[in-house]
Design a protein around this motif. Structure first.
Motif, mmCIF file in Angstrom:
data_model
loop_
_atom_site.group_PDB
_atom_site.id
_atom_site.type_symbol
_atom_site.label_atom_id
_atom_site.label_comp_id
_atom_site.label_asym_id
_atom_site.label_seq_id
_atom_site.Cartn_x
_atom_site.Cartn_y
_atom_site.Cartn_z
ATOM 1 N N ARG A 48 0.892 -1.105 -0.026
ATOM 2 C CA ARG A 48 -0.053 -0.017 -0.098
ATOM 3 C C ARG A 48 0.811 1.080 -0.058
ATOM 4 O O ARG A 48 0.526 2.333 -0.287
ATOM 5 C CB ARG A 48 -1.041 -0.034 1.454
ATOM 6 N N HIS A 49 2.010 1.130 0.472
ATOM 7 C CA HIS A 49 2.884 2.446 0.655
ATOM 8 C C HIS A 49 3.351 2.752 -0.569
ATOM 9 O O HIS A 49 3.691 2.143 -1.653
ATOM 10 C CB HIS A 49 4.136 2.021 1.695
ATOM 11 N N ALA A 77 -5.349 -1.230 -2.938
ATOM 12 C CA ALA A 77 -5.563 -0.090 -2.139
ATOM 13 C C ALA A 77 -4.926 1.125 -2.315
ATOM 14 O O ALA A 77 -5.236 2.345 -2.194
ATOM 15 C CB ALA A 77 -5.259 -0.592 -0.702
ATOM 16 N N ARG A 78 -3.539 0.903 -2.750
ATOM 17 C CA ARG A 78 -2.664 2.173 -3.104
ATOM 18 C C ARG A 78 -3.352 2.917 -4.299
ATOM 19 O O ARG A 78 -3.612 4.212 -4.274
ATOM 20 C CB ARG A 78 -1.360 1.922 -3.214
ATOM 21 N N LYS A 79 -3.656 2.176 -5.385
ATOM 22 C CA LYS A 79 -4.448 2.620 -6.584
ATOM 23 C C LYS A 79 -5.718 3.269 -6.309
ATOM 24 O O LYS A 79 -5.883 4.289 -6.963
ATOM 25 C CB LYS A 79 -4.399 1.409 -7.645
ATOM 26 N N LYS A 80 -6.471 2.774 -5.347
ATOM 27 C CA LYS A 80 -7.771 3.391 -5.052
ATOM 28 C C LYS A 80 -7.495 4.606 -4.465
ATOM 29 O O LYS A 80 -8.565 5.441 -4.456
ATOM 30 C CB LYS A 80 -8.588 2.414 -4.435
ATOM 31 N N SER A 81 -6.485 4.809 -3.477
ATOM 32 C CA SER A 81 -6.388 6.151 -2.994
ATOM 33 C C SER A 81 -5.750 7.317 -3.676
ATOM 34 O O SER A 81 -5.537 8.221 -3.210
ATOM 35 C CB SER A 81 -5.653 5.956 -1.695
ATOM 36 N N GLU A 82 -5.215 6.935 -4.654
ATOM 37 C CA GLU A 82 -4.445 7.900 -5.530
ATOM 38 C C GLU A 82 -5.451 8.895 -6.137
ATOM 39 O O GLU A 82 -6.639 8.569 -6.584
ATOM 40 C CB GLU A 82 -3.691 7.413 -6.609
ATOM 41 N N PRO A 83 -5.202 10.073 -6.256
ATOM 42 C CA PRO A 83 -5.991 11.095 -6.839
ATOM 43 C C PRO A 83 -6.390 10.989 -8.193
ATOM 44 O O PRO A 83 -5.424 10.514 -9.071
ATOM 45 C CB PRO A 83 -5.149 12.402 -6.589
#
Length: 309
Positions: free
Chosen positions: A264-265, A303-309
């Motif tokens: 996720r990082h 999860a990381r990709k989904k949190s990206e703007p």
């Protein structure tokens, strides 16, 4: 007879499906590194990339605990690196670095070894010649700073990288086990600035909090971050196929949670998963733990990709 259920997607299907995409479209690339010539203990870890692909056929592409579907990113099995045979440690190191350096695309890499000797050339390839600008997180029962007098082995990748120019303060080690390292090699870590957290300290401080600290610490002074998952960090009961595993290590759940946080990082660009010898396994116990660790790392990337703007 195997029953195919189109409503129950398997991890191997997810990875095979991504092979139709261009290199620049792949978010997560699985790469086998079938090399165990440098193992201090005779090992058939070179067989693991093939075996873990078999294991993926029994694991789903849906992370049910986190409600994350790996199908939301493009994952692809990129095959195995073309590495040198078992005739020479030095040759295999050069072959691994060169082959990894030829991979195209900017997606996150998940290298499945193989023994821990593959970490040194893979970090070098990831750093693209600038070891001063990368951070290395090891999740391992061992410091891996043995002398290089006998050549590069699976007991020396961190010392090798430091001698190559990686600053010791750019290394954080989590999960160091008791009665598994020497005082001399602990002293080397202290001298060069390697930070380490024993498995007992990891639990006392909180695994998730400590992993978050380690990733932020490395990111503050280095970008990108490479993660080395030595599966012998697991308790021996869960990892009979890891010659270096000992009682008292992490559980598969703890390791999977840790891998998820790493995936996720935003600064983590690659990871390796090493030290599983399929010839020593029982009922696929270690291989399943390895498979879950790799897929949890991929779930963190979703999860990381989904949190990206």
């Amino acid at each position: 007879m195997t029953i195919v259920d189109p409503m129950w997607r398997r991890a191997d299907e997810w990875l095979l499906g991504g092979q139709a995409h261009r290199a620049d479209e792949i978010d997560f690339g699985l790469v086998g590194v079938p090399s165990s010539v440098a193992s201090l203990t005779p090992s058939q870890a070179r067989r693991t990339p093939h075996e873990v692909r078999r294991i993926f056929g029994s694991l789903a592409s849906f992370d049910g605990e986190r409600a994350i579907d790996l199908e939301d990113i493009v994952g692809a099995d990129l095959g195995d690196l073309d590495v040198a045979g078992d005739e020479a440690m030095d040759l295999s190191q050069r072959a691994i670095e060169a082959a990894a350096g030829r991979l195209e695309g900017s997606g996150v890499r998940a290298y499945v070894g193989g023994d821990n000797a593959i970490t040194r050339p893979l970090v070098r390839a990831t750093a693209q010649g600038d070891l001063d600008a990368i951070g290395v997180l090891t999740v391992d029962a061992h410091h891996d700073v043995r002398h290089l007098d006998g050549g590069p082995t699976n007991g020396s990748p961190i010392r090798g990288l430091i001698e190559d120019g990686l600053p010791g303060e750019r290394v954080v080690q989590l999960g160091i086990s008791t009665f598994s390292n020497s005082s001399a090699y602990r002293g080397f870590c202290d001298d060069v600035g390697v930070r380490y957290v024993t498995v007992g300290q990891l639990r006392e401080r909180g695994i998730l909090q400590t992993v978050a600290w380690a990733l932020e610490f490395l990111s503050a002074s280095a970008r990108p971050v490479y993660v080395d998952f030595d599966i012998d960090v697991l308790d021996r009961a869960y990892a009979p196929a890891c010659p270096g595993s000992r009682p008292g290590g992490l559980t598969p759940r703890e390791l999977a949670d840790l891998a998820f946080l790493c995936g996720r990082h935003p600064n983590v660009v690659a990871a390796d998963f090493v030290e599983v010898d399929p010839a020593r396994d029982h009922n696929d116990l270690t291989l399943l733990a390895l498979g879950l660790t790799v897929l949890s790392f991929a779930s963190g990337l979703v999860a990381r990709k989904k949190s990206e703007p």
